[in-house]
Enzyme design. Structure first.
Site, mmCIF file in Angstrom:
data_model
loop_
_atom_site.group_PDB
_atom_site.id
_atom_site.type_symbol
_atom_site.label_atom_id
_atom_site.label_comp_id
_atom_site.label_asym_id
_atom_site.label_seq_id
_atom_site.Cartn_x
_atom_site.Cartn_y
_atom_site.Cartn_z
ATOM 1 N N SER A 197 38.345 62.694 2.689
ATOM 2 C CA SER A 197 39.133 62.858 2.212
ATOM 3 C C SER A 197 39.968 64.654 1.005
ATOM 4 C CB SER A 197 39.228 62.014 1.099
ATOM 5 O OG SER A 197 39.076 61.023 -0.148
ATOM 6 N N LYS A 223 42.284 56.464 -6.665
ATOM 7 C CA LYS A 223 42.666 57.705 -6.963
ATOM 8 C C LYS A 223 43.654 58.250 -8.035
ATOM 9 C CE LYS A 223 40.555 58.909 -2.695
ATOM 10 N NZ LYS A 223 40.342 59.827 -0.901
ATOM 11 N N PRO A 227 32.478 47.869 -11.232
ATOM 12 C CA PRO A 227 32.122 46.589 -12.458
ATOM 13 C C PRO A 227 32.927 46.706 -14.120
ATOM 14 C CG PRO A 227 30.378 49.052 -11.493
ATOM 15 C CD PRO A 227 31.820 49.025 -11.223
#
Length: 833
Positions: free
Chosen positions: A714, A757, A392
């Site tokens: 992950s 990340k 967003p």
């Protein structure tokens, strides 16, 4: 005598007549069951004194006169209520009430209360008087079946009951008639009611002469509206509407705008409409359908801009960066320009509408052969179907608006969040009351052209239920091979969507169904770095905030350092929405100071002023733990809101059962990842010189923020490192982060969302990140400022992570917050193709 009874609201049943009643109150349902099982379907109906009252206390709330009825039929409704049909048998008087075997007050002690019949012939006299002077009133106020029964009545008693039962009158009036002792008294009340009714109808006839001045506003408005309808009909306004439609269809541009099939359908529908009553529901439905067909643009399109330089300027004026999506739009424009050059004959099929920016494109709604059932299209007409995916606040919606302005096309937004009904996309069939076309056709009508830019907002938030699956309906809309023949249930004619530029937005492409994902071109809008946010604030947000709050630039001077302070300490997001809110709040505070004359002419916003104006700092650089702990390791996660860090904690304690305990709302895949990590550590305990009794101790793995569900593979290497740290009692630096899936053999598999990340690691102050070797190619996507502050170490096997963090047990080599991590040269790692 005793019978089960039921209290009624507004229902009076006379002897020999039937009534239909919907029953829902528990005691009433119990009375019906009891009548059916033990009393041969005999049920007493006793009217309530107050029909609006739901709960009753029996004697004091009930009339003392009722009727014994026989239940003719019972139907169970979908809402659990029952619909019963009863026939009146005898009039009764209520003496008392007692309980049944289930302790319900539904048994009535009764006595007969027959109607007294006059033997002197007074009843027949009143009936003759009615038939002589009031017969027209009776016939006009009774249904056909009641009039037929009256014509063959066998007695004055039957005549009275038919009139009293079928005449529409207030409940109080009807009960007054019902409760009278004698037939003559009943007839006298009915006669007086009919005389009153006759007088009212006479007043209606003489309305204009006698009581026009006394009409209240509502009656006067109704009268005027009815007269207006008649006047319009006399003046031929309906004919004018028809003439307008005919003119539209037969005009020079109308003949080209509407396909033959549409014109044929409109004419057929108009013929049907002429044979209908103008006030009938079918006529209204038909008129609305004709309006929709004539108001849709069909072959009418807007003329596209074909200036690449100006198009680039417009895109750059809206957004900073976003190179990939801008390139894709420029490519689309370039192909369109090239097609026009290569196929000049296509221009001959376009008719410019004078004094407008619109044209008729005769390539739309065109069949290859007259015998074809569907429309055809040229491959050069294909328009890209883009899906902007990102957290967003990263500019997906505003980017779609910029694309529409670049192409000079109409822009329409369709919000799909929470849509569950297939009819929202394909429309309702015209047989349904209040039916309308679906959102796609409504958007095209609103745009007024067949080539708008349509934004399908939050396409990943659609869901399905018993009404259908809107995601499946979207497959036809977003498939270039099918949308040339899109069919809306309401329109019932194929509509060519091949010229529409669809732009979908989503936060997380994993939430989009696989078939839908296969039909769109994914363009990812990733999180912004601090430098990018500063640039966006400087070039776009501050200008907007100053304009909205009517401030001068001199009153809102803010340096890049202060902007960086604002971003790091008052916003924590992937996009820039909260940054805009923070800037807007600063501007409002400055406006207040200005009006209170507490502001200097030139106001510089420093970090100290930001704290003074916005209050206590929300986020600090060390809002996560900034010290090393045994069994605690930083993992990296990718969510629909961007990247985030994931602290994984491991501890051990004696337990004869051994095993593993997982907490923190871990979903199935993540649980399996933790179990694989433990299995790998156990099988390699000797290799890693781990001295730990797995059978006598339990290992507890926890991922904080337990209220948030977590999933994905992950975190495998992070689980493994945290377990080894806890078992070897060696801490891992809080400046270290890692991501990667692990196998039982210790292989480190690639992951997704490396850019997001790495941004999360950068925000947290992590200096070293271990990544899978196969993700080296993704480092080109990572911002330079992130790569400058973080050392990325690529590994293909877990042994490489172990040697970097724990070293060999013999020399007790390990990494702490004060020691330097050995670097691996990844600068020469080229992306694989």
């Amino acid at each position: 005598m005793k019978y089960p009874f039921m209290a009624t609201r507004g229902v009076i049943t006379f002897i020999g007549n039937s009534s239909t009643i919907e029953v829902g109150r528990p005691l009433s349902l119990a009375a019906i069951d009891l009548a059916k099982s033990d009393f041969e379907n005999k049920l007493v109906l006793i009217p309530q004194k107050n029909i609006k009252q739901n709960e009753i206390e029996f004697e004091k709330d009930l009339e003392n006169v009722g009727i014994l009825t026989k239940i003719k039929s019972i139907k169970i409704l979908s809402n659990g209520n029952r619909k019963i049909i009863v026939e009146g048998v005898e009039r009764i008087k209520l003496d008392s009430i007692e309980k049944d075997k289930n302790n319900n007050d539904i048994i009535a002690n009764l006595s007969l209360y027959p109607v007294l019949k006059n033997e002197n012939g007074s009843s027949e006299t009143i009936i003759e008087k009615m038939q002589t002077s009031l017969n027209n009133i009776i016939e006009s106020n009774l249904p056909l079946v009641a009039n037929q029964e009256l014509s063959k009545h066998e007695s004055s008693e039957r005549y009275t009951y038919i009139l009293a039962h079928y005449l529409t009158m207030p409940f109080e009036k009807k009960f007054e008639i019902f409760a009278k002792k004698s037939l003559t008294e009943m007839l006298e009340l009915i006669f007086s009611f009919l005389v009153e009714l006759k007088n009212i109808q006479k007043l209606d006839v003489d309305l204009d002469k006698d009581i026009k001045k006394n009409l209240d506003s509502q009656q006067r408005e109704y009268l005027l509206r009815e007269r207006l309808k008649v006047i319009q009909k006399k003046l031929g306004d309906d004919e004018n509407d028809e003439e307008e439609i005919e003119e539209k269809l037969n005009s020079k541009y109308g003949k080209e705008q509407y396909p033959e099939e549409v014109i044929k359908t409109i004419k057929n529908e108009k013929r049907r409409l002429k044979n209908m009553m103008s006030s009938s529901p079918e006529a209204n439905t038909s008129r609305t359908y004709i309006e929709w067909l004539t108001n849709l643009p069909w072959r009418k399109v807007s003329v596209d801009k074909t200036n690449l330089v100006k198009s680039k300027e417009i895109l750059d004026s809206y957004h900073y960066g976003l190179k990939e999506v801008k390139e894709r739009i420029i490519e689309f424009l370039a192909v369109m320009i090239n097609n026009n050059k290569k196929h000049p004959e296509d221009e001959k099929t376009k008719i410019q509408i004078p004094n407008s920016d619109y044209e008729i494109n005769k390539n739309l709604f065109t069949k290859k052969n007259a015998s074809d059932d569907t429309y055809s299209y040229k491959s050069s007409n294909n328009v890209p179907i883009l899906a902007l995916v990102g957290p967003p606040g990263t500019g997906k919606t505003s980017l779609a608006k910029a694309i529409a302005e670049t192409l000079d096309r109409k822009f329409i937004k369709i919000s799909l969040g929470g849509v569950k009904d297939e009819a929202e996309i394909r429309g309702h069939r015209r047989t349904y009351v209040g039916a309308l076309p679906g959102k796609i056709i409504q958007a095209i009508k609103k745009a007024g052209v067949s080539n708008p830019v349509i934004l399908l907002d939050e396409i990943d938030k659609m869901s399905s239920d018993y009404k259908g699956d809107p995601t499946s309906a979207m497959l036809e809309v977003l498939d270039p091979e099918q949308n040339v023949n899109f069919q809306d249930h309401y329109i019932e004619l194929e509509y060519d969507l091949s010229k529409v530029l669809f732009i979908a937005t989503a936060n997380y492409y994993q939430n989009i169904s696989a078939p839908l994902l296969d039909r769109v071109e994914i363009i990812e809008l990733s999180s912004y770095t601090s430098l990018e946010k500063i640039r966006i604030a400087r070039d776009y947000l501050i200008k907007k905030v100053l304009e909205q709050n009517s401030l001068e630039e001199s009153q809102f001077k803010i340096s890049d350092e202060s902007l960086d302070f604002l971003i790091k300490h008052y916003t924590l997001e992937a996009g820039v929405r909260n940054l805009q809110r923070a800037l807007d709040k600063l501007a409002r505070k400055i406006v207040v100071k200005s009006l209170e004359n507490k502001l200097e002419k030139d106001f510089v916003i420093t970090s100290e002023e930001i704290v003074n104006l916005l209050g206590v700092i929300k986020y600090t650089d060390d809002f996560k733990e900034n010290y090393e702990r045994i069994g605690a390791v930083n993992g990296l996660a990718y969510t629909q809101y961007g990247g985030s860090t994931l602290s994984i904690e491991v501890t051990t304690f004696p337990n004869s059962k051994g095993g593993i305990k997982l907490t923190g709302q871990l979903k199935e895949v993540m649980q399996e990842s933790a179990q694989i990590a433990l299995a790998f550590v156990r099988s390699n305990a000797k290799k890693y010189e781990i001295d730990f009794n797995f059978e006598a101790n339990q290992i507890h793995i926890h991922v904080p923020e337990g209220a948030v569900p977590k999933d994905g593979p992950s975190a495998g290497v992070t689980f493994t490192t945290a377990i080894i740290s806890a078992l070897k009692q060696i801490p891992v630096s809080h400046k270290v982060g890692m991501t990667g899936e692990i196998t039982l053999r210790g292989k480190v598999l690639p992951i997704g969302g490396l850019k997001e990340k790495s941004l999360a690691a950068h925000k947290l102050g992590i200096k070293t990140v271990f990544i899978p070797n196969e993700n080296n190619r993704n480092l080109v996507e990572v911002a330079d400022e992130v790569k400058e502050s973080i050392e990325f170490i690529s590994v293909s096997d877990y042994d490489e992570i172990f040697e970097n963090l724990f070293g060999k047990l013999s020399d007790n080599k390990k990494i702490t917050s004060n020691s330097k991590i050995p670097k691996k040269d990844i600068s020469k790692a080229n992306p694989t193709h």
